[in-house]
Design an enzyme around this catalytic site. Structure first.
Site, PDB file in Angstrom:
ATOM      1  N   CYS A 116     -29.814  -0.093 -12.047  1.00  0.00           N
ATOM      2  CA  CYS A 116     -31.147  -0.483 -11.592  1.00  0.00           C
ATOM      3  C   CYS A 116     -32.050  -0.960 -12.722  1.00  0.00           C
ATOM      4  CB  CYS A 116     -31.811   0.686 -10.853  1.00  0.00           C
ATOM      5  SG  CYS A 116     -30.936   1.163  -9.345  1.00  0.00           S
ATOM      6  N   HIS A 257     -39.328  -0.547 -10.965  1.00  0.00           N
ATOM      7  CA  HIS A 257     -38.124  -0.557 -10.141  1.00  0.00           C
ATOM      8  C   HIS A 257     -38.454   0.156  -8.833  1.00  0.00           C
ATOM      9  CE1 HIS A 257     -34.239   0.102  -8.505  1.00  0.00           C
ATOM     10  NE2 HIS A 257     -34.192   1.373  -8.816  1.00  0.00           N
ATOM     11  N   ASN A 287     -34.221  -0.296  -1.912  1.00  0.00           N
ATOM     12  CA  ASN A 287     -33.788  -0.363  -3.303  1.00  0.00           C
ATOM     13  C   ASN A 287     -32.704  -1.433  -3.427  1.00  0.00           C
ATOM     14  OD1 ASN A 287     -32.724   0.002  -5.851  1.00  0.00           O
ATOM     15  ND2 ASN A 287     -32.544   2.227  -5.700  1.00  0.00           N
TER      16      ASN A 287
END
Length: 340
Positions: A116, A257, A287
């Site tokens: 990520c 993020h 996500n």
């Protein structure tokens, strides 16, 4: 000749058409819209459902839009970097596939895997390449087809992830007051037990056993990851703010993020920043791993003004994390109407 600074000169994005809602997920696993919304802040996510299409497809779509918006000559691109954890194949690189589809004749391409945190790390690599003076234009793409590694019988993880891609064009400038100011990147290295995929790599290659036991999907110990993510991202943001005398008054935006709305809220609270200075789109994308930061820029381009103080921050598997201080280089509202 002044010092070269790396600047983002355009943004492209792509998300699949299919929308997987919380209501639909509640028919697949024991969950509900209220449970998902309360715990992670996600209402829906985009899923690439077409057979035979992978991460490179979304990355290519985002990069193609980027080239159209910026008017950049494909032959002027020096390099293309794709940050992804869900490559089309173990080899060749997803970036090489994207490069071929785009017809970039004078560029080289490679993948970068930092989960990520991938876009943040790839952007830093591109920044160094631009600031060296050897390269003029680099495309950086964050793209992941997370649905390909999600177990849709595991309610603790299947509600979290979506698919998408975001791309930026990175160029050099000698103009004062814009561009990358500093990057603070770190790797804890203790995260393997808490967030990983058990099979499919060289330690545990694919076999009938690994497939039968669902070992090719995301495994996550949520509480531990949550704690480390909040601590790492907030500490990184606060350190950057301290080094550059940034505060709630002079901060333009934090672009985090997008892993979990509660993580984002906690980071903002610890850094003493109002939540309205944080760009958030997790509610409708979920996500998307390496794609979250560029997609947040793409979604909110019209809000970004030249000279804005911006901090990018991320945390990912392997307990990689960091923050980048960036001063925005153009008025986004002048080009945002061409986004889609």
């Amino acid at each position: 000749m002044g010092k070269i600074k790396a600047v983002i000169t355009g943004i492209g994005g792509y998300v699949p058409d299919y929308i997987l809602t919380n209501e639909e997920l509640s028919r697949m696993v024991d969950t509900s819209d209220e449970w998902i919304t309360t715990r992670v802040g996600i209402k829906e996510r985009r899923i690439l459902t077409e057979e035979g299409l992978g991460t490179s497809y979304m990355a290519r779509k985002a990069a193609k839009q980027l080239l159209q918006k910026t008017g950049a000559d494909p032959d002027s691109i020096d390099a293309l970097i794709v940050a992804t954890t869900t490559a089309d194949y173990k080899f060749p690189s997803t970036a090489s596939i994207v490069l071929g589809k785009l017809g970039l004749k004078n560029a080289f391409a490679f993948d970068l895997e930092a989960a990520c945190c991938g876009f943040l790390y790839a952007f830093d690599v591109a920044t160094s390449m631009i600031e060296s003076g050897r390269y003029k234009k680099i495309i950086v793409i964050g793209a992941d087809k997370m649905s390909s590694v999600v177990d849709y019988t595991d309610r603790s993880t299947c509600v979290l992830f979506g698919d998408g891609a975001g791309a930026v064009l990175v160029e050099g400038t000698e103009e004062e007051g814009v561009g990358v100011q500093e990057a603070l990147l770190r790797t804890d290295g203790q995260g393997l037990p808490f967030l990983h995929m058990k099979a499919g790599g060289s330690v545990c290659p694919a076999s009938h056993f690994t497939i039968d036991h669902h070992l090719h999907y995301i495994y996550q110990e949520g509480r531990t990851v949550f704690r480390y993510a909040v601590t790492s991202m907030s500490n990184d943001v606060m350190e950057i703010m301290k080094r550059h005398n940034l505060n709630a008054e002079n901060m333009g935006w934090v672009i985090p993020h997008e892993a979990n709305r509660r993580i984002i809220d906690a980071v903002a609270k610890r850094a003493e920043l109002p939540i309205d200075k944080v760009l958030i789109n997790i509610d409708h994308y979920g996500n998307t791993s390496a794609a979250t930061i560029p997609l947040a820029m793409w979604d909110n381009e019209a809000k970004l003004k030249k000279g804005d103080n911006i901090i990018f921050t991320a945390f990912g598997a392997g307990f990689v994390h960091g923050a980048t201080y960036y001063k925005w280089a153009y008025d986004g509202d002048k080009v945002a109407e061409a986004k889609k």
